[in-house]
Design an enzyme around this catalytic site. Sequence first.
Site, mmCIF file in Angstrom:
data_model
loop_
_atom_site.group_PDB
_atom_site.id
_atom_site.type_symbol
_atom_site.label_atom_id
_atom_site.label_comp_id
_atom_site.label_asym_id
_atom_site.label_seq_id
_atom_site.Cartn_x
_atom_site.Cartn_y
_atom_site.Cartn_z
ATOM 1 N N TRP B 105 47.750 46.070 88.389
ATOM 2 C CA TRP B 105 46.681 45.147 88.042
ATOM 3 C C TRP B 105 47.165 44.109 87.055
ATOM 4 O O TRP B 105 46.766 42.944 87.123
ATOM 5 C CB TRP B 105 45.429 45.898 87.580
ATOM 6 C CG TRP B 105 44.732 46.433 88.787
ATOM 7 C CD1 TRP B 105 44.896 47.659 89.352
ATOM 8 C CD2 TRP B 105 43.854 45.699 89.648
ATOM 9 N NE1 TRP B 105 44.169 47.745 90.514
ATOM 10 C CE2 TRP B 105 43.509 46.563 90.723
ATOM 11 C CE3 TRP B 105 43.327 44.411 89.642
ATOM 12 C CZ2 TRP B 105 42.659 46.174 91.769
ATOM 13 C CZ3 TRP B 105 42.470 44.030 90.672
ATOM 14 C CH2 TRP B 105 42.142 44.896 91.718
ATOM 15 N N ASP B 179 41.028 43.915 80.728
ATOM 16 C CA ASP B 179 40.472 44.346 82.012
ATOM 17 C C ASP B 179 40.221 45.844 81.902
ATOM 18 O O ASP B 179 41.152 46.642 81.938
ATOM 19 C CB ASP B 179 41.485 44.039 83.121
ATOM 20 C CG ASP B 179 41.024 44.542 84.481
ATOM 21 O OD1 ASP B 179 39.965 45.179 84.576
ATOM 22 O OD2 ASP B 179 41.749 44.285 85.469
ATOM 23 N N LYS B 203 33.505 51.300 89.730
ATOM 24 C CA LYS B 203 34.111 52.552 89.303
ATOM 25 C C LYS B 203 33.098 53.327 88.453
ATOM 26 O O LYS B 203 32.567 54.337 88.904
ATOM 27 C CB LYS B 203 35.392 52.289 88.513
ATOM 28 C CG LYS B 203 36.582 51.881 89.390
ATOM 29 C CD LYS B 203 36.730 50.409 89.517
ATOM 30 C CE LYS B 203 38.097 49.948 89.957
ATOM 31 N NZ LYS B 203 38.531 50.274 91.309
#
Lengths: 367, 367
Positions: B105, B179, B203
């Site tokens: 990511w 993030d 999530k």
Amino acid sequence: MTQIYNFSAGPAVLPKEVLAQAAAEMLDWHGSGMSVMEMSHRGPEFISIYKAAERDLRELLAVPDNYKILFMQGGGLSQNALIPLNLLGHKPDGATIDFIHTGSWSDKSIKEARKYAHVNVAASSTTAVPPQAEWRLTPGAAYLHMCTNETIGGVEYDVSGNQPDAGDPRLAGVPLVADMSSHILSRVIDVSKFGVIFAGAQKNIGPAGVTIVIIRDDLLGKALPVCPSAFDFKLVADNESMYNTPPTYGIYIAGLVFQWLKRQGGVAEMERRAIAKAALLYHALDHNDFYETRVAKSSRSRMNVPFYLKDESRNEAFLAGAKARGLLQLKGHKSVGGMRASIYNAMPIEGVQALVDYLNEFAAQQR
Amino acid sequence: MTQIYNFSAGPAVLPKEVLAQAAAEMLDWHGSGMSVMEMSHRGPEFISIYKAAERDLRELLAVPDNYKILFMQGGGLSQNALIPLNLLGHKPDGATIDFIHTGSWSDKSIKEARKYAHVNVAASSTTAVPPQAEWRLTPGAAYLHMCTNETIGGVEYDVSGNQPDAGDPRLAGVPLVADMSSHILSRVIDVSKFGVIFAGAQKNIGPAGVTIVIIRDDLLGKALPVCPSAFDFKLVADNESMYNTPPTYGIYIAGLVFQWLKRQGGVAEMERRAIAKAALLYHALDHNDFYETRVAKSSRSRMNVPFYLKDESRNEAFLAGAKARGLLQLKGHKSVGGMRASIYNAMPIEGVQALVDYLNEFAAQQR
């Protein structure tokens, strides 16, 4: 539960059958033990939901094979930026975008497009679609943008044959871009006339948070370098809307709506019903001098029907009486005032009849 | 319905109570006669849902008053572009963004940021959070970006005190951008250390299609001119996430999850459970030489647990046996192979125990 009719301009009424199915499948989709919300977007269960939704929408709108259907995020408003960000990459500096201006949504699109290119307003009217012969088009424009149904003002293309004629020689090589957010799937359209069609879902498709983009293959791959990857049409197309995690539950609901539309008889049947519902409502408004409408009859929207009480001091009483009967969300957009009845695909004619009955009774009471 | 445990990395398992409530309210929210999906985002019903969700999230994360909470669209991936588009407007040409690189990511964020500014990778490791003393920071960087939990590789900040120290003099005036997509709400955080926190919902928050941005007031109003209005943090903040139509149903589900979290005891209780669940699973992996993990113990994620069979020829048999027991979505991300168990807030410890039992039995069978 009281019987209500919801005339909201969007998010808006959805078919009861769709909601009932969604409720029944909420905790366990088809014996998977999972809610659709819990499924990996890359798993076989959700892939099957996605593929069915794409296939059904393609069938409903007769989308040709050389067009991609994208399921995106951001809403119709975001497309006002994402369209220029995706279409201007191969244009030399100084590209011009032509616009037909027919109301508030055209305004927003024009304002946003000015951030990325020169804009030419080729024609403007907020009470009727300007006749195509009068459009002052730019030769070699990057594209021509139109909002084919103005949700706020109630101006719609092609109510009486004013659909754009893509055969117009002035449009040779100029892609037509159409914001169809508030009337997609309510009428038969010829997709091949357009370069890009986009629509926020929250009127005739499903829940807010899904945006449909239908784009001709040759227009892909023209993004400006500053276009965010997550919104790059080519990346989205190449990854079947899974370049990033798509709004899975919204796509599932949209898919249920597409199945419902097919069971009802498809878009042609929706158009037949839309004509009947709009005729019923406009007839009542035209034949009762308590009310007025401001859009030319040739351009009246079948989906969004703005109207005004001639005596606007009665507005609050009108809305209160409507609410007492379960006729909800009839207040017009704050920018234009008055009233608005949005009568999308999922609004049954019984709802329109209930509104017509109320229109007549309220007018009679006030005399 | 079979009892299954869904270890998907996202979209992922949601609390059963939330799904049951959503199903019960699907056709008629609180006697309104409407589904939440059908509500105008500007009507009093949805406004009340929105305000409760915002208030509950603010309470759960102890978000200070000088931070705005935005409910956006586009997913975490889109923020890789939207963060620079929103933060670089007041920077002279040649702004530098610092990154701490800890996995896939981070890779994606770095690649996207290069479209908008110079990038400096201040530290890099995919098996442990690099020690802060070793970060090669840029004086006067526009901001420092970190992915505080790498969903694919399983590296998490602050497992053993490696949370970034914002008091580091090298960070004076440099906003931290985090993030937190895959571990938000699973641990107590000090929001005031960060300039921007963002997280895709799918999530620990709710359905895909909602993205949370928590941003300090003074960072608003710094967008580049090419930033799409629909994604301009200041416009979104000034309009309480209703500059354009928000993903209403996703926000409603997120709100139900926030209420569920509060009933469970809030984020501190979630952290206690996360520690217990992760300890149970890592203990089994550490004490069985059939499996291996590759992340340093000090940086092991409590949410995403990647592991490998030492004999990878058994992978298919492992996954087939797991599926037969209702232990789903254990395959690792294609970029790294192996296995991954995502054990978010909504995963009960019983699910982790069932996985541990299977890990031990599968290893014993194969000997």
